[in-house]
Design a protein around this motif. Structure first.
Motif, PDB file in Angstrom:
ATOM      1  N   GLU A  51      93.158 -69.938 158.368  1.00 15.98           N
ATOM      2  CA  GLU A  51      94.144 -69.139 158.196  1.00 15.98           C
ATOM      3  C   GLU A  51      95.346 -69.681 158.986  1.00 15.98           C
ATOM      4  OE1 GLU A  51      94.989 -64.647 159.355  1.00 15.98           O
ATOM      5  OE2 GLU A  51      92.907 -65.127 158.875  1.00 15.98           O
ATOM      6  N   GLU A  52      96.578 -69.647 158.343  1.00 17.92           N
ATOM      7  CA  GLU A  52      97.637 -69.890 158.535  1.00 17.92           C
ATOM      8  C   GLU A  52      98.763 -69.168 158.326  1.00 17.92           C
ATOM      9  OE1 GLU A  52      98.421 -74.205 157.467  1.00 17.92           O
ATOM     10  OE2 GLU A  52      96.152 -74.459 157.369  1.00 17.92           O
ATOM     11  N   ASP A  53      99.779 -68.987 159.091  1.00 20.71           N
ATOM     12  CA  ASP A  53     100.866 -67.949 158.627  1.00 20.71           C
ATOM     13  C   ASP A  53     100.451 -66.676 158.229  1.00 20.71           C
ATOM     14  OD1 ASP A  53     102.599 -70.468 159.276  1.00 20.71           O
ATOM     15  OD2 ASP A  53     102.485 -70.963 157.322  1.00 20.71           O
ATOM     16  N   GLY A  54      99.313 -66.228 158.813  1.00 22.63           N
ATOM     17  CA  GLY A  54      98.890 -64.966 158.031  1.00 22.63           C
ATOM     18  C   GLY A  54      98.237 -64.671 156.859  1.00 22.63           C
ATOM     19  N   ARG A  55      98.026 -65.966 156.173  1.00 28.77           N
ATOM     20  CA  ARG A  55      97.164 -65.990 155.246  1.00 28.77           C
ATOM     21  C   ARG A  55      96.172 -66.879 155.056  1.00 28.77           C
ATOM     22  NH1 ARG A  55     101.270 -66.573 150.155  1.00 28.77           N
ATOM     23  NH2 ARG A  55      99.663 -66.307 149.074  1.00 28.77           N
ATOM     24  N   ARG A  56      94.995 -66.565 154.253  1.00 26.32           N
ATOM     25  CA  ARG A  56      93.847 -67.646 154.132  1.00 26.32           C
ATOM     26  C   ARG A  56      94.291 -68.636 153.024  1.00 26.32           C
ATOM     27  NH1 ARG A  56      88.545 -64.136 152.872  1.00 26.32           N
ATOM     28  NH2 ARG A  56      87.679 -66.096 153.615  1.00 26.32           N
ATOM     29  N   TRP A  57      93.909 -69.998 153.486  1.00 25.34           N
ATOM     30  CA  TRP A  57      94.185 -70.967 152.846  1.00 25.34           C
ATOM     31  C   TRP A  57      92.766 -71.907 152.631  1.00 25.34           C
ATOM     32  CZ3 TRP A  57      98.755 -72.081 150.551  1.00 25.34           C
ATOM     33  CH2 TRP A  57      99.842 -71.447 151.136  1.00 25.34           C
ATOM     34  N   PHE A  58      92.647 -72.183 151.186  1.00 31.41           N
ATOM     35  CA  PHE A  58      91.451 -72.861 150.741  1.00 31.41           C
ATOM     36  C   PHE A  58      91.683 -74.344 150.860  1.00 31.41           C
ATOM     37  CE2 PHE A  58      88.764 -74.529 147.348  1.00 31.41           C
ATOM     38  CZ  PHE A  58      87.539 -74.558 147.979  1.00 31.41           C
TER      39      PHE A  58
END
Length: 79
Positions: A51-58
């Motif tokens: 999680e970065e910047d309030g988003r989930r990143w794959f």
């Protein structure tokens, strides 16, 4: 190509997570509401998602760069 809809793509240094500049090769990471549908909460998935910047990143494990036209070019895989 380009991200569509609510999807987002970024290219980052795989070690530091710093955003790469245009033309610089790094790891491709993707985010979007449809991306995680069907994923389970197992250890392999947890290791590939952050999680970065309030988003989930794959973390795709793919290498790529963004060209001057803002298109993503896949160049290979992480070793």
């Amino acid at each position: 190509g380009r991200a569509v809809g609510d999807a987002a793509v970024r290219v980052v240094d795989p070690v530091t997570g710093r955003a790469c500049r245009e033309g610089e090769v790094g790891e491709i990471r993707v985010s979007g509401p449809e991306l995680f549908v069907g994923y389970t909460d197992d250890a392999a998935t947890a290791a590939a998602v952050g999680e970065e910047d309030g988003r989930r990143w794959f973390r795709t494990g793919d290498l790529g760069r963004v060209d001057p036209h803002r298109r993503l070019r896949v160049t290979g895989r992480l070793g």
